[in-house]
Write a protein that holds these residues in place. Structure first.
Motif, PDB file in Angstrom:
ATOM      1  N   GLU A   1       4.885 -13.981  -2.693  1.00 49.74           N
ATOM      2  CA  GLU A   1       5.617 -12.784  -2.262  1.00 49.74           C
ATOM      3  C   GLU A   1       4.778 -11.977  -1.265  1.00 49.74           C
ATOM      4  O   GLU A   1       5.283 -11.533  -0.248  1.00 49.74           O
ATOM      5  N   ASP A   2       3.474 -11.787  -1.567  1.00 46.96           N
ATOM      6  CA  ASP A   2       2.585 -11.060  -0.654  1.00 46.96           C
ATOM      7  C   ASP A   2       2.446 -11.801   0.671  1.00 46.96           C
ATOM      8  O   ASP A   2       2.391 -11.180   1.728  1.00 46.96           O
ATOM      9  N   THR A   3       2.403 -13.157   0.611  1.00 48.27           N
ATOM     10  CA  THR A   3       2.271 -13.950   1.837  1.00 48.27           C
ATOM     11  C   THR A   3       3.472 -13.725   2.746  1.00 48.27           C
ATOM     12  O   THR A   3       3.311 -13.498   3.952  1.00 48.27           O
ATOM     13  N   SER A   4       4.667 -13.769   2.169  1.00 47.33           N
ATOM     14  CA  SER A   4       5.857 -13.585   2.998  1.00 47.33           C
ATOM     15  C   SER A   4       5.967 -12.145   3.501  1.00 47.33           C
ATOM     16  O   SER A   4       6.368 -11.902   4.642  1.00 47.33           O
ATOM     17  N   LEU A   5       5.582 -11.177   2.663  1.00 45.04           N
ATOM     18  CA  LEU A   5       5.594  -9.783   3.111  1.00 45.04           C
ATOM     19  C   LEU A   5       4.611  -9.586   4.262  1.00 45.04           C
ATOM     20  O   LEU A   5       4.949  -8.992   5.284  1.00 45.04           O
ATOM     21  N   LEU A   6       3.407 -10.120   4.090  1.00 43.70           N
ATOM     22  CA  LEU A   6       2.376  -9.975   5.111  1.00 43.70           C
ATOM     23  C   LEU A   6       2.787 -10.656   6.405  1.00 43.70           C
ATOM     24  O   LEU A   6       2.604 -10.107   7.494  1.00 43.70           O
ATOM     25  N   SER A   7       3.373 -11.819   6.279  1.00 43.60           N
ATOM     26  CA  SER A   7       3.838 -12.557   7.459  1.00 43.60           C
ATOM     27  C   SER A   7       4.918 -11.759   8.196  1.00 43.60           C
ATOM     28  O   SER A   7       4.898 -11.654   9.420  1.00 43.60           O
ATOM     29  N   ALA A   8       5.855 -11.183   7.437  1.00 46.15           N
ATOM     30  CA  ALA A   8       6.934 -10.392   8.046  1.00 46.15           C
ATOM     31  C   ALA A   8       6.364  -9.116   8.688  1.00 46.15           C
ATOM     32  O   ALA A   8       6.789  -8.717   9.780  1.00 46.15           O
ATOM     33  N   ILE A   9       5.390  -8.499   8.022  1.00 44.53           N
ATOM     34  CA  ILE A   9       4.762  -7.282   8.567  1.00 44.53           C
ATOM     35  C   ILE A   9       4.049  -7.615   9.869  1.00 44.53           C
ATOM     36  O   ILE A   9       4.149  -6.868  10.853  1.00 44.53           O
TER      37      ILE A   9
ATOM     38  N   ALA B   1       9.835  -4.957   5.527  1.00 46.52           N
ATOM     39  CA  ALA B   1       8.830  -5.677   4.729  1.00 46.52           C
ATOM     40  C   ALA B   1       7.666  -4.729   4.415  1.00 46.52           C
ATOM     41  O   ALA B   1       7.128  -4.726   3.290  1.00 46.52           O
ATOM     42  N   PHE B   2       7.285  -3.918   5.395  1.00 47.31           N
ATOM     43  CA  PHE B   2       6.216  -2.947   5.173  1.00 47.31           C
ATOM     44  C   PHE B   2       6.645  -1.934   4.107  1.00 47.31           C
ATOM     45  O   PHE B   2       5.853  -1.583   3.230  1.00 47.31           O
TER      46      PHE B   2
ATOM     47  N   VAL C   1       8.709  -2.412   1.644  1.00 46.80           N
ATOM     48  CA  VAL C   1       8.648  -3.099   0.344  1.00 46.80           C
ATOM     49  C   VAL C   1       7.197  -3.142  -0.147  1.00 46.80           C
ATOM     50  O   VAL C   1       6.908  -2.847  -1.315  1.00 46.80           O
ATOM     51  N   LEU C   2       6.276  -3.503   0.746  1.00 51.10           N
ATOM     52  CA  LEU C   2       4.855  -3.563   0.404  1.00 51.10           C
ATOM     53  C   LEU C   2       4.348  -2.168  -0.016  1.00 51.10           C
ATOM     54  O   LEU C   2       3.638  -2.027  -1.012  1.00 51.10           O
ATOM     55  N   PHE C   3       4.762  -1.169   0.734  1.00 51.43           N
ATOM     56  CA  PHE C   3       4.358   0.203   0.446  1.00 51.43           C
ATOM     57  C   PHE C   3       4.820   0.596  -0.959  1.00 51.43           C
ATOM     58  O   PHE C   3       4.041   1.117  -1.760  1.00 51.43           O
ATOM     59  N   GLN C   4       6.104   0.340  -1.245  1.00 51.76           N
ATOM     60  CA  GLN C   4       6.662   0.668  -2.571  1.00 51.76           C
ATOM     61  C   GLN C   4       5.955  -0.099  -3.685  1.00 51.76           C
ATOM     62  O   GLN C   4       5.708   0.442  -4.761  1.00 51.76           O
ATOM     63  N   LYS C   5       5.603  -1.327  -3.405  1.00 53.41           N
ATOM     64  CA  LYS C   5       4.985  -2.182  -4.420  1.00 53.41           C
ATOM     65  C   LYS C   5       3.586  -1.685  -4.796  1.00 53.41           C
ATOM     66  O   LYS C   5       3.217  -1.716  -5.983  1.00 53.41           O
TER      67      LYS C   5
ATOM     68  N   TRP D   1      -0.460  -1.229   8.767  1.00 58.82           N
ATOM     69  CA  TRP D   1       0.698  -1.371   9.659  1.00 58.82           C
ATOM     70  C   TRP D   1       0.249  -1.385  11.126  1.00 58.82           C
ATOM     71  O   TRP D   1       0.689  -2.223  11.899  1.00 58.82           O
ATOM     72  N   GLU D   2      -0.631  -0.441  11.487  1.00 57.68           N
ATOM     73  CA  GLU D   2      -1.065  -0.344  12.882  1.00 57.68           C
ATOM     74  C   GLU D   2      -1.902  -1.543  13.326  1.00 57.68           C
ATOM     75  O   GLU D   2      -1.959  -1.858  14.512  1.00 57.68           O
ATOM     76  N   ASN D   3      -2.540  -2.216  12.389  1.00 58.74           N
ATOM     77  CA  ASN D   3      -3.384  -3.370  12.713  1.00 58.74           C
ATOM     78  C   ASN D   3      -2.785  -4.670  12.166  1.00 58.74           C
ATOM     79  O   ASN D   3      -3.508  -5.618  11.857  1.00 58.74           O
TER      80      ASN D   3
END
Length: 192
Positions: A7-15, A22-23, A25-29, A59-61
């Protein structure tokens, strides 16, 4: 990106591709759990600010691949390091504040000494300007602690005359020192 949960891999990839949802979702998580962790080291307001800064930095990087093993581990490490930096900054600020207040306290004490010296000069000048008979009776009673009767015997006058002269001296001094009354009151209040 080895060992990152799916899940983190797909979130990170989308971000990394700029996916704002996706960001979110990651933030909420991770936001609440990171704030709770951070709060162990710093105040709640600082904890929230630190976590937000870490998330914003992520997010910025996002296009830079900085996470090798675990996104969760990376976030906790980043938050921890920022907490340590904030603690160090707070200690420096606290030391600076303490030094500032100590300097101000010393300065205020010096001002008090200066003001007392100035006040003493004005009082002495006002006493010296009293008519000689008033000044003599006033000094005997107020500074030499003689009673009216004792002063009267030394001055070869009646105690009522000594009383009159002291009362007249006080009236003159009140007028001459009226501008210094707030300073006299402040000194009397802080010296007790």
């Amino acid at each position: 990106m080895r060992n990152i949960p799916l899940e983190d891999t797909s979130l990170l990839s989308a971000i990394q591709k700029g996916d704002r949802s996706a960001f979110d979702v990651l933030f909420q998580k991770y936001y609440s759990v990171l704030c709770t962790y951070c709060y162990r080291f710093v105040r709640l307001e600082d904890a929230e600010e630190i976590v937000q800064d870490v998330m914003l930095w992520l997010w910025e990087n996002r296009e830079r691949p900085v996470i090798e093993y675990s996104l969760k581990q990376y976030l906790f490490k980043a938050v921890y390091h920022r907490c340590m930096t904030r603690i160090a900054q707070n200690e420096v600020k606290q030391r600076a504040d303490t030094a500032y207040y100590e300097r101000m306290f010393t300065m205020l004490q010096e001002v008090d000494i200066y003001q007392i010296n100035e006040l003493s000069k004005h009082i002495q000048r006002a006493i010296n300007e009293l008519p000689p008979t008033y000044r003599e009776a006033f000094i005997m009673h107020r500074f030499q602690n003689l009673s009216y009767k004792e002063a009267a015997e030394l001055l070869n006058v009646s105690p009522k005359t000594v009383d009159y002269r002291i009362q007249q001296a006080l009236k003159i001094l009140r007028v001459k020192l009226k501008d210094y009354l707030p300073l006299i009151l402040m000194h009397l209040l802080t010296s007790h």
